[in-house]
Design an enzyme around this catalytic site. Structure first.
Site, mmCIF file in Angstrom:
data_model
loop_
_atom_site.group_PDB
_atom_site.id
_atom_site.type_symbol
_atom_site.label_atom_id
_atom_site.label_comp_id
_atom_site.label_asym_id
_atom_site.label_seq_id
_atom_site.Cartn_x
_atom_site.Cartn_y
_atom_site.Cartn_z
ATOM 1 N N ASP A 146 0.815 -1.219 0.000
ATOM 2 C CA ASP A 146 0.000 0.000 0.000
ATOM 3 C C ASP A 146 0.848 1.268 0.000
ATOM 4 O O ASP A 146 2.018 1.259 0.404
ATOM 5 C CB ASP A 146 -0.869 0.046 1.258
ATOM 6 C CG ASP A 146 -2.028 -0.937 1.231
ATOM 7 O OD1 ASP A 146 -2.012 -1.830 0.366
ATOM 8 O OD2 ASP A 146 -2.919 -0.810 2.082
ATOM 9 N N ASP A 147 0.199 2.356 -0.388
ATOM 10 C CA ASP A 147 0.656 3.744 -0.188
ATOM 11 C C ASP A 147 1.701 4.220 -1.185
ATOM 12 O O ASP A 147 2.106 5.380 -1.137
ATOM 13 C CB ASP A 147 1.191 3.976 1.228
ATOM 14 C CG ASP A 147 0.132 3.789 2.301
ATOM 15 O OD1 ASP A 147 -1.041 3.562 1.943
ATOM 16 O OD2 ASP A 147 0.476 3.875 3.487
ATOM 17 N N HIS A 179 -6.012 2.815 -4.037
ATOM 18 C CA HIS A 179 -5.960 3.064 -2.585
ATOM 19 C C HIS A 179 -6.417 4.493 -2.262
ATOM 20 O O HIS A 179 -6.051 5.033 -1.224
ATOM 21 C CB HIS A 179 -4.541 2.806 -2.078
ATOM 22 C CG HIS A 179 -4.430 2.618 -0.586
ATOM 23 N ND1 HIS A 179 -5.363 1.934 0.170
ATOM 24 C CD2 HIS A 179 -3.469 3.008 0.302
ATOM 25 C CE1 HIS A 179 -4.992 1.927 1.431
ATOM 26 N NE2 HIS A 179 -3.850 2.574 1.547
ATOM 27 N N HIS A 216 -5.349 9.008 0.743
ATOM 28 C CA HIS A 216 -5.386 8.238 1.990
ATOM 29 C C HIS A 216 -6.277 8.857 3.059
ATOM 30 O O HIS A 216 -6.012 8.752 4.248
ATOM 31 C CB HIS A 216 -3.972 8.035 2.544
ATOM 32 C CG HIS A 216 -3.800 6.746 3.296
ATOM 33 N ND1 HIS A 216 -4.102 6.607 4.630
ATOM 34 C CD2 HIS A 216 -3.362 5.527 2.900
ATOM 35 C CE1 HIS A 216 -3.840 5.369 5.028
ATOM 36 N NE2 HIS A 216 -3.394 4.692 3.983
ATOM 37 N N TYR A 244 -7.047 2.479 5.940
ATOM 38 C CA TYR A 244 -7.328 2.013 7.304
ATOM 39 C C TYR A 244 -8.365 0.880 7.319
ATOM 40 O O TYR A 244 -8.810 0.463 8.384
ATOM 41 C CB TYR A 244 -7.812 3.149 8.211
ATOM 42 C CG TYR A 244 -7.004 4.411 8.075
ATOM 43 C CD1 TYR A 244 -5.711 4.503 8.588
ATOM 44 C CD2 TYR A 244 -7.522 5.512 7.394
ATOM 45 C CE1 TYR A 244 -4.960 5.662 8.440
ATOM 46 C CE2 TYR A 244 -6.780 6.677 7.237
ATOM 47 C CZ TYR A 244 -5.503 6.735 7.755
ATOM 48 O OH TYR A 244 -4.769 7.896 7.598
ATOM 49 N N HIS A 301 3.649 -2.209 3.184
ATOM 50 C CA HIS A 301 3.755 -0.872 2.582
ATOM 51 C C HIS A 301 5.101 -0.708 1.890
ATOM 52 O O HIS A 301 6.146 -0.757 2.550
ATOM 53 C CB HIS A 301 3.587 0.208 3.656
ATOM 54 C CG HIS A 301 2.272 0.120 4.383
ATOM 55 N ND1 HIS A 301 2.064 -0.787 5.393
ATOM 56 C CD2 HIS A 301 1.110 0.807 4.217
ATOM 57 C CE1 HIS A 301 0.806 -0.649 5.836
ATOM 58 N NE2 HIS A 301 0.217 0.305 5.136
#
Length: 209
Positions: free
Chosen positions: A6-7, A56, A60, A97, A147
């Site tokens: 992720d991210d 995603h 965020h 989250y 991540h």
């Protein structure tokens, strides 16, 4: 099993792609739209090398705290940025989250891909700990979250792959893991449903965050 990151993309994503390619391991990258704008070449490379690219959101935000129009904007802006890198628009969304509510489920427009294995790599920047947490919680059909923006997570990946391959695991993208499962828009998926896999992975549920 499905490894997901992720991210990103971030400064260490290229090195992660090198590692995955060398081991012939596909992964699923849940990309942030604002990072896709910064690193379009890496997003394109992720897809070109046989990995899956998911959405995603743009930056965020906790979707469960936003009105419906803002939820759609977060998802659509990210999809636009990812597609602008020259790859297909994502068909899977990971809510930041893991936060969803009735509004997000109603207007999200895509299946939500959650996770069953979380090494909390953002909290513990220790490659050995990250690897141990992933390996010790591995079961067939599970989805692992980590991540690629963390150097220590990328450092952990070779050990994760080696140890799980020694246990007989193969690595697949989320879509391959879920092949034959009807993914519904607005529904959350934590792993491949146990009736559809070998082993004793847990079914869909709210645990495992």
């Amino acid at each position: 099993m499905a490894l997901t990151f992720d991210d990103g993309p971030g400064p260490d994503t290229g090195r992660l792609l090198d590692l995955l390619k060398a081991q012939n391991v596909p992964a699923t990258f849940f990309v942030l739209g604002n990072q896709a704008v910064k690193y379009p070449d890496l997003v394109h490379r992720e897809y070109a090398e046989g990995n899956e690219v998911g959405n995603h959101t743009w930056d965020h935000k906790d979707l469960s705290k936003l009105p419906a129009a803002a939820v759609q904007d977060e998802i659509n802006r990210a999809a636009d940025a990812i597609a602008a890198a020259g790859i297909p628009r994502p068909t899977l969304v990971r809510p930041p989250y893991g936060a969803v509510n009735d509004t997000v489920r109603a207007v999200g427009g895509f299946p939500f891909i959650m996770w069953r294995v979380d090494p909390e790599d953002w909290k513990y920047p220790d490659p050995a700990r990250v690897a141990d947490q992933i390996v010790s919680h591995a079961k067939p059909g599970r989805i692992v979250i980590s991540h690629d923006i963390h150097k220590t997570t990328v450092d952990a990946v070779p050990a994760v792959i080696q140890r799980l391959k020694q246990q007989g695991y193969t690595f697949v993208t989320v879509s391959t893991l879920m092949k034959g499962v009807e993914l519904r828009n607005g529904q959350s998926y934590f792993n491949r449903p146990p009736a559809e896999t070998t082993g004793n992975g847990q079914g869909q549920g709210q645990g495992g965050h």
